[in-house]
Motif scaffolding. Structure first.
Motif, short mmCIF file in Angstrom:
data_model
loop_
_atom_site.label_atom_id
_atom_site.label_comp_id
_atom_site.label_asym_id
_atom_site.label_seq_id
_atom_site.Cartn_x
_atom_site.Cartn_y
_atom_site.Cartn_z
N VAL A 232 0.84 -1.21 0.00
CA VAL A 232 0.00 0.00 0.00
C VAL A 232 0.87 1.26 0.00
CG1 VAL A 232 -1.80 1.24 1.26
CG2 VAL A 232 -1.79 -1.24 1.24
N MET A 233 1.97 1.22 0.72
CA MET A 233 2.80 2.42 0.87
C MET A 233 3.53 2.78 -0.43
SD MET A 233 1.98 3.41 3.76
CE MET A 233 2.98 4.87 3.91
N GLU A 234 3.58 1.84 -1.38
CA GLU A 234 4.25 2.15 -2.65
C GLU A 234 3.64 3.35 -3.34
OE1 GLU A 234 4.58 -1.25 -5.22
OE2 GLU A 234 5.96 -2.18 -3.79
N LYS A 235 2.36 3.56 -3.11
CA LYS A 235 1.63 4.67 -3.75
C LYS A 235 2.09 6.03 -3.19
CE LYS A 235 -2.96 6.57 -3.85
NZ LYS A 235 -4.27 6.51 -3.28
N TYR A 236 2.60 6.02 -1.98
CA TYR A 236 2.97 7.28 -1.33
C TYR A 236 4.49 7.44 -1.34
CZ TYR A 236 -1.78 6.70 0.42
OH TYR A 236 -3.13 6.51 0.51
#
Ligand SMILES: Cc1ncc(C[n+]2csc(CCOP(=O)(O)OP(=O)(O)O)c2C)c(N)n1
Ligand code: SF4
Length: 542
Positions: A368-372
């Motif tokens: 999920v954190m890849e997007k940020y």
């Protein structure tokens, strides 16, 4: 007299039981954990009805200890060195209130940071609070000093600090036990205002504490725990504190040190003994497993007089624990080399256990954190801190227990939105709840991942104060019901869990995801216990 083979920690525990404690208050932390565990497992504890469950954190432990002392009974309070920072408010003020029943605080230091964030030296806390401090050099002294600490505490009406370091806490030797003392009867303080620290009373109490300093020094000179051992070779004198004394004598045949030695085990250090050593030698070597406290005192601000060797002049490394070889180097002796370490024992970075629920929690978070942008996951202290290392490399901070949620608040206030906090269940009840309250009161745009594995995994699986309570606490603190999400971190539920993370990260307010799956180590132990109980259960005819 019974002789037992005990860890330093166990010797302290046995000493406290034999000194007639009515309770131990502790929060786990290496290298102190085994003390409360030993007391919890002891038959003597059950027979004498000694209170021994874990506290929620070191401050609650310290305050409960003060309460037991107020009621006239003896209490032992145990923690690792950084725990004393958490307990510091209560600890410092207990020096001002003084005690009724004996109160002993054990702080286990971890020089070299084997499993800690820093290597602070608890002896400073003893000096800071101006209370007697004891520092054993071996397991027998760990036992004897614990008993003595309770006597000292009641004799002078003061809390007493007991300081050990990792190697002593975690190594074994024979310990001779003394008589078992009966527990104190409950009795209230003779001065009903003693524990009310309103300024007018606190000033009086503080003056009383200052007035006891002379007696503390006299006791340290006569108790036998500080010893002046003369030697013929006056070219050097040695001050050896606690375990460092053991390292010193190991370096000489039959433990015969040719130099005059001041063995220090009780503080404040008696000035007469230091003066005698200083006046009779050409230079002084100070061996302390921790900070150069005595060395700094000896040098003074300007360091104008005779040579003082130790950590500050490089005779001993400035940081890290001592050992017999380091002491040999400082003495100018030949350093004995041990066996080469076989390649199979080469250092390996620590890793989460196979099957640990944290793997699945962090694989989903990473996705999920890849997007940020990077740098927005604030972690806490527990097994999950290992997610800082390869292959996960999920987290960006680990400062002190409870700091994940509050750091995420500060970072979000600065514009890092969303910010994520990851915290274990035990750490959440230790010091995460108040941070969550701040987040709710600020309506901070943060997502908090509570890694609820139903135990305090990192310190060996002690019962967590949060057990069965996390959801209710989160709800009670005020997090909106629709933003409290409970997931099961499992590989087969990965896609589902990623979806939950995504939804909550997109929410512009406080959200809490509780990732719940039991630690595989405690699960394994529980299953073994169940199987054993089944095997041992008496067979009945159907
Ligand atoms: C002030 C303080 N007290 C105690 C410790 C020792 N300690 C490190 S992590 C931890 C708790 C870990 O439990 P939890 O947060 O539930 O995570 P888990 O290890 O189970 O994943 C403790 C007690 C510490 N580092 N600092
Ligand atoms: S002890 Fe438990 S929480 Fe810690 S790494 Fe192993 S399985 Fe995970």
């Amino acid at each position: 007299m019974q002789k037992l083979l005990l860890l330093g920690d166990e010797a302290i525990a046995q000493g406290a039981l034999d000194a007639g404690i009515s309770g131990v208050y502790a929060y786990p932390g290496t290298p102190s954990t085994e003390i409360a565990e030993y007391i919890q497992g002891s038959k003597q504890t059950k027979e004498a009805g000694v209170r021994s469950q874990w506290s929620a954190n070191e401050k609650t432990a310290m305050e409960s200890g003060i309460g037991m002392s107020y009621a006239g009974k003896r209490a032992l309070v145990c923690m690792k060195h950084v725990g004393l920072n958490v307990a510091a408010d209560a600890f410092m003020n207990s020096a001002i209130t003084g005690v009724n029943g004996g109160l002993v605080i054990l702080s286990a230091d971890d020089p070299s940071m084997h499993s800690s964030q820093n290597e602070q030296d608890s002896r400073y806390y003893g000096k800071f609070a101006q209370i007697p401090t004891l520092e054993p050099s071996n397991q027998q002294e760990s036992y004897d000093m614990t008993r003595y600490a309770f006597e000292l505490s009641e004799k002078f009406g003061t809390p007493v600090l007991l300081r050990v370091t990792t190697r002593l806490a975690h190594s074994r030797a024979g310990v001779a036990r003394g008589e078992i003392k009966k527990q104190n009867e409950m009795h209230l303080p003779s001065d009903p205002k003693q524990f009310i620290l309103l300024p007018a009373i606190a000033r009086k109490q503080y003056n009383a504490l200052l007035g006891k300093q002379e007696a503390f020094r006299d006791d340290a000179a006569t108790s036998g725990f500080n010893q002046y051992i003369d030697g013929e070779n006056k070219s050097m004198g040695i001050i050896a504190c606690g375990l460092a004394y053991n390292y010193l004598i190991e370096n000489f045949e039959n433990q015969n040190v040719p130099y005059p030695v001041l063995k220090v085990g009780q503080y404040p250090v008696p000035l007469d003994m230091v003066n005698r050593l200083y006046d009779s030698v050409d230079e002084v070597l100070v061996l302390e497993d921790g900070y150069p406290i005595i060395e700094e005192l000896l040098r003074g601000l300007l360091n104008l007089s005779k040579r003082v060797k130790g950590r500050l002049d490089g005779s001993v490394p400035r940081a890290g624990e001592l050992n017999p070889n380091i002491v040999a180097g400082a003495l100018g002796l030949k350093i004995e080399q041990g066996f080469e370490t076989p390649a199979i024992l080469a250092g390996r970075p620590p890793l989460l256990c196979d099957g640990c629920s944290h793997w699945d929690s962090f694989y989903a978070l990473n996705e999920v954190m890849e997007k940020y942008s990077r740098g927005r996951v604030f972690s806490d202290i527990g097994c999950y801190t290992l997610s800082a290392l390869k292959p996960l490399e999920s987290i960006n901070s680990c400062v002190d227990m409870g700091a994940s949620i509050t750091m995420a608040i500060g970072a979000a206030d600065a514009g890092l939105i969303p910010s994520v906090a990851t915290i274990g269940d035990s750490t959440f009840t230790h010091s995460g709840i108040t941070g969550l309250l701040d987040a709710v009161n600020n309506n901070s745009p943060i997502t908090i991942l509570i890694l609820d594995n139903s135990t305090t995994g990192m310190t060996g699986g002690q019962t967590s104060s949060a057990l069965g309570k996390v959801d209710d606490i989160v709800r009670g603190v005020g997090v909106a019901e629709e933003h409290i999400r409970v997931i099961k971190p499992l590989k087969r539920l990965h896609a589902e869990n990623v979806k939950v993370y995504k939804e909550e990260l997109e929410y512009n307010g406080v959200s809490v995801i509780i990732a719940r799956r039991e630690c595989v180590q405690t699960l394994r132990r529980r299953m073994k216990d169940i199987a054993r109980l089944k095997r041992e259960a008496p067979k009945t005819d159907a």
